[in-house]
Motif scaffolding. Structure first.
Motif, PDB file in Angstrom:
ATOM      1  N   MET A   1     -10.946  -1.344   3.674  1.00 48.52           N
ATOM      2  CA  MET A   1     -11.967  -0.601   2.940  1.00 48.52           C
ATOM      3  C   MET A   1     -12.155   0.796   3.534  1.00 48.52           C
ATOM      4  N   CYS A   2     -12.147   0.901   4.849  1.00 48.22           N
ATOM      5  CA  CYS A   2     -12.286   2.214   5.491  1.00 48.22           C
ATOM      6  C   CYS A   2     -11.145   3.138   5.079  1.00 48.22           C
ATOM      7  N   ALA A   3      -9.932   2.615   5.120  1.00 46.38           N
ATOM      8  CA  ALA A   3      -8.757   3.426   4.791  1.00 46.38           C
ATOM      9  C   ALA A   3      -8.771   3.866   3.331  1.00 46.38           C
ATOM     10  N   LEU A   4      -9.133   2.971   2.431  1.00 44.35           N
ATOM     11  CA  LEU A   4      -9.126   3.300   1.005  1.00 44.35           C
ATOM     12  C   LEU A   4     -10.255   4.254   0.634  1.00 44.35           C
ATOM     13  N   ARG A   5     -11.410   4.090   1.257  1.00 47.77           N
ATOM     14  CA  ARG A   5     -12.516   5.026   0.984  1.00 47.77           C
ATOM     15  C   ARG A   5     -12.138   6.456   1.376  1.00 47.77           C
ATOM     16  N   LEU A   6     -11.474   6.580   2.512  1.00 50.76           N
ATOM     17  CA  LEU A   6     -11.066   7.908   2.956  1.00 50.76           C
ATOM     18  C   LEU A   6      -9.948   8.446   2.055  1.00 50.76           C
ATOM     19  N   TRP A   7      -8.999   7.615   1.689  1.00 46.64           N
ATOM     20  CA  TRP A   7      -7.903   8.011   0.812  1.00 46.64           C
ATOM     21  C   TRP A   7      -8.406   8.460  -0.559  1.00 46.64           C
ATOM     22  N   ALA A   8      -9.453   7.793  -1.067  1.00 43.90           N
ATOM     23  CA  ALA A   8      -9.991   8.108  -2.398  1.00 43.90           C
ATOM     24  C   ALA A   8     -10.878   9.354  -2.400  1.00 43.90           C
ATOM     25  N   THR A   9     -11.113   9.915  -1.235  1.00 42.44           N
ATOM     26  CA  THR A   9     -11.922  11.125  -1.112  1.00 42.44           C
ATOM     27  C   THR A   9     -11.038  12.370  -1.269  1.00 42.44           C
ATOM     28  N   PRO A  10     -11.482  13.389  -2.018  1.00 41.41           N
ATOM     29  CA  PRO A  10     -10.688  14.629  -2.134  1.00 41.41           C
ATOM     30  C   PRO A  10     -10.347  15.190  -0.754  1.00 41.41           C
ATOM     31  N   PRO A  11      -9.118  15.690  -0.554  1.00 40.40           N
ATOM     32  CA  PRO A  11      -8.675  16.169   0.764  1.00 40.40           C
ATOM     33  C   PRO A  11      -9.632  17.156   1.430  1.00 40.40           C
ATOM     34  N   ARG A  12     -10.246  18.047   0.657  1.00 45.59           N
ATOM     35  CA  ARG A  12     -11.119  19.066   1.246  1.00 45.59           C
ATOM     36  C   ARG A  12     -12.412  18.479   1.811  1.00 45.59           C
ATOM     37  N   GLN A  13     -12.737  17.232   1.414  1.00 49.01           N
ATOM     38  CA  GLN A  13     -13.988  16.616   1.874  1.00 49.01           C
ATOM     39  C   GLN A  13     -13.772  15.579   2.990  1.00 49.01           C
ATOM     40  N   ARG A  14     -12.526  15.253   3.252  1.00 49.88           N
ATOM     41  CA  ARG A  14     -12.250  14.154   4.178  1.00 49.88           C
ATOM     42  C   ARG A  14     -12.766  14.414   5.585  1.00 49.88           C
ATOM     43  N   LYS A  15     -12.659  15.636   6.037  1.00 44.58           N
ATOM     44  CA  LYS A  15     -13.087  15.949   7.397  1.00 44.58           C
ATOM     45  C   LYS A  15     -14.589  15.784   7.568  1.00 44.58           C
ATOM     46  N   SER A  16     -15.343  16.173   6.543  1.00 46.50           N
ATOM     47  CA  SER A  16     -16.799  16.125   6.647  1.00 46.50           C
ATOM     48  C   SER A  16     -17.371  14.727   6.493  1.00 46.50           C
TER      49      SER A  16
ATOM     50  N   LEU B   1       0.844  -1.195   0.000  1.00 45.68           N
ATOM     51  CA  LEU B   1       0.000   0.000   0.000  1.00 45.68           C
ATOM     52  C   LEU B   1       0.879   1.245   0.000  1.00 45.68           C
ATOM     53  N   ASP B   2       0.396   2.287  -0.646  1.00 46.13           N
ATOM     54  CA  ASP B   2       1.147   3.535  -0.685  1.00 46.13           C
ATOM     55  C   ASP B   2       1.261   4.135   0.714  1.00 46.13           C
ATOM     56  N   LEU B   3       2.342   4.867   0.947  1.00 45.02           N
ATOM     57  CA  LEU B   3       2.579   5.453   2.257  1.00 45.02           C
ATOM     58  C   LEU B   3       1.488   6.423   2.672  1.00 45.02           C
ATOM     59  N   ASP B   4       0.925   7.163   1.701  1.00 44.25           N
ATOM     60  CA  ASP B   4      -0.115   8.127   2.062  1.00 44.25           C
ATOM     61  C   ASP B   4      -1.389   7.442   2.543  1.00 44.25           C
ATOM     62  N   ILE B   5      -1.603   6.196   2.138  1.00 44.45           N
ATOM     63  CA  ILE B   5      -2.762   5.447   2.643  1.00 44.45           C
ATOM     64  C   ILE B   5      -2.559   5.133   4.122  1.00 44.45           C
ATOM     65  N   HIS B   6      -1.353   4.690   4.461  1.00 44.88           N
ATOM     66  CA  HIS B   6      -1.049   4.405   5.860  1.00 44.88           C
ATOM     67  C   HIS B   6      -1.101   5.674   6.710  1.00 44.88           C
ATOM     68  N   SER B   7      -0.628   6.788   6.164  1.00 49.23           N
ATOM     69  CA  SER B   7      -0.577   8.024   6.943  1.00 49.23           C
ATOM     70  C   SER B   7      -1.966   8.567   7.232  1.00 49.23           C
ATOM     71  N   LEU B   8      -2.916   8.287   6.336  1.00 52.03           N
ATOM     72  CA  LEU B   8      -4.292   8.759   6.536  1.00 52.03           C
ATOM     73  C   LEU B   8      -5.086   7.860   7.468  1.00 52.03           C
ATOM     74  N   SER B   9      -4.652   6.602   7.578  1.00 52.09           N
ATOM     75  CA  SER B   9      -5.435   5.615   8.324  1.00 52.09           C
ATOM     76  C   SER B   9      -5.036   5.584   9.793  1.00 52.09           C
ATOM     77  N   CYS B  10      -6.044   5.440  10.655  1.00 56.10           N
ATOM     78  CA  CYS B  10      -5.780   5.264  12.085  1.00 56.10           C
ATOM     79  C   CYS B  10      -5.726   3.781  12.440  1.00 56.10           C
ATOM     80  N   TRP B  11      -5.909   2.919  11.421  1.00 55.67           N
ATOM     81  CA  TRP B  11      -5.903   1.481  11.651  1.00 55.67           C
ATOM     82  C   TRP B  11      -4.468   0.952  11.645  1.00 55.67           C
ATOM     83  N   PRO B  12      -4.138  -0.022  12.490  1.00 58.47           N
ATOM     84  CA  PRO B  12      -2.807  -0.632  12.454  1.00 58.47           C
ATOM     85  C   PRO B  12      -2.585  -1.380  11.139  1.00 58.47           C
TER      86      PRO B  12
END
Length: 403
Positions: free
Chosen positions: A254-269, A226-237
């Motif tokens: 699936m949780c990590a990839l769904r969040l990663w595939a979301t545009p950065p400006r929308q991730r918080k919401s 997995l790409d490093l940015d996927i790990h950095s976005l995920s709170c999962w071990p």
């Protein structure tokens, strides 16, 4: 057994309980028939195929980076622990064959694969006969307890606590009876093999601790890069980001990839949706499935051998017994699998130890082939799960596209 080591207390303090147990085992083996454990030792396997016993050939045959790393780590750890305990073993005047790394690996494999947990020593204990049960992977099927509960209700005894009928484990040390007790989770017919669960293990873990694997392991986990940015976005071990044996990505992946595939400006919401396991949108879900499918497809194409080639190789290894000598078999195998048999790697690994007689070479060859086959089987199962994941993602994409 540990009483024999009291005179070497300074060395003992630097060793782990498992190392002390290993030395004790070799010390008792050294006694021969004078050991009260001798009848038990006669029934132990002569060798083990745990990862610590893997040579370079078998290790590289695993093909997958994290599996190769696990094997190398196991070997390095075993050598380090052997070197730490070597002085103690010499003080105990063990016979030269029992001082070798090969003997240490055998003792390590015996302890790793046969000891049972006890509350007063983290190294565990031997339980003759009780450690001869073969393994059955645990499942989460509640119906698996139905038969044993019915049997216990019909045959309950006054001195049998009700909590035994609610056990979720197959065995454990019971302080009230000062014995190790085993519990069958179903009724067995006469002549049927009784299988017990040692715990929840992936195939790589089964190889590491027990020296075998399962063709159909419900607890298998396959990890893909997995790409490093996927790990950095995920709170999962990291160990929760895997693919199940049936090809489905894990909940955390699936949780990590769904969040990663979301545009950065929308991730918080929408982060709460991703972490709850809910699909964010049809477009997001299709994107994630396409990404996983492409990742898995690229992974399979980068492998030195394909699923079909590995199946053929396992079949060819099984046919080896039909040949009069190993060199004839290697000649035929090289014509089909040149890469893996390049420069007669199998022959070099089997006959590369000077001073071995013909019988010793044959025994060594069989052990090597057994480990090599396990490595090929492991990578085949890994690729099979990755291929299932591609099919799963394709089905989801097709289903969403028609909605």
């Amino acid at each position: 057994m540990k009483l024999c080591l009291l005179h070497s207390k300074p060395i003992l303090l630097s060793l782990l309980p498992r190392q002390v147990f290993t030395v004790c085992l070799l010390y008792e083996i050294n006694k021969g028939k004078a050991s009260p454990w001798h009848p038990y030792f006669l029934h132990l396997p002569r060798s083990y195929s745990i990862l610590a016993a893997f040579g370079e050939l078998e290790t590289q045959a695993l093909q997958v980076d994290y599996a190769i790393w696990a094997a190398q780590k196991a070997v390095t750890k075993a050598k380090y622990e052997w070197e730490q305990a070597f002085t103690l073993m010499k003080e105990l005047k063990l016979k030269p064959p029992l001082l070798t790394f090969r003997a240490w690996i055998w003792a390590t494999g015996t302890i790793s694969s046969r000891t049972l947990h006890i509350p007063w020593d983290e190294a565990g204990c031997f339980c003759p006969v009780g450690d001869f049960f073969n393994y059955a992977a645990p499942t989460e099927d509640p119906d698996s307890f139905e038969n044993v509960e019915n049997w216990q209700n019909e045959h309950a005894k006054d001195d049998l606590d009700i909590h035994h009928s609610q056990r979720l484990t197959d065995g454990g040390y019971e302080e009230d009876v000062a014995a190790y007790c085993f519990y069958a989770k179903k009724n067995y017919n006469v002549g049927e093999q009784v299988l017990l669960s040692y715990g929840t293990y992936t195939n790589l873990e089964l190889l590491e601790y027990y020296g075998f694997l399962l063709e159909d392991n419900p607890n298998e986990k396959v990890f893909i890069p997995l790409d490093l940015d996927i790990h950095s976005l995920s709170c999962w071990p990291k160990e929760s980001l895997y693919i199940h044996q049936n090809g489905r990505p894990s909940f955390a992946l699936m949780c990590a990839l769904r969040l990663w595939a979301t545009p950065p400006r929308q991730r918080k919401s929408i982060g709460h949706l991703a972490y709850s396991g809910c699909p964010i949108s049809k477009g997001n879900e299709i994107y994630v499935m396409k990404w996983i499918g492409k990742k898995c497809d690229a992974l399979l194409k980068e492998m030195p051998t394909s699923v079909e080639e590995d199946k053929s190789l396992v079949h060819l290894i099984d046919k080896m017994v039909e040949y009069e000598n190993l060199r004839e078999w290697v000649k035929e195998a090289s014509a089909v699998f040149g890469g893996e048999f390049g420069d007669n790697n199998i022959l070099k690994a089997a006959y590369g130890v000077e001073g071995d007689n013909e019988l010793t070479s044959l025994v060594r060859t069989k052990m090597l082939i057994d480990r090599w086959k396990l490595a090929v089987q492991w990578r085949l199962m890994y690729k099979t799960v990755v291929a299932r994941c591609i099919s799963y993602c394709t089905d989801i994409i097709n289903s969403l596209s028609t909605q």
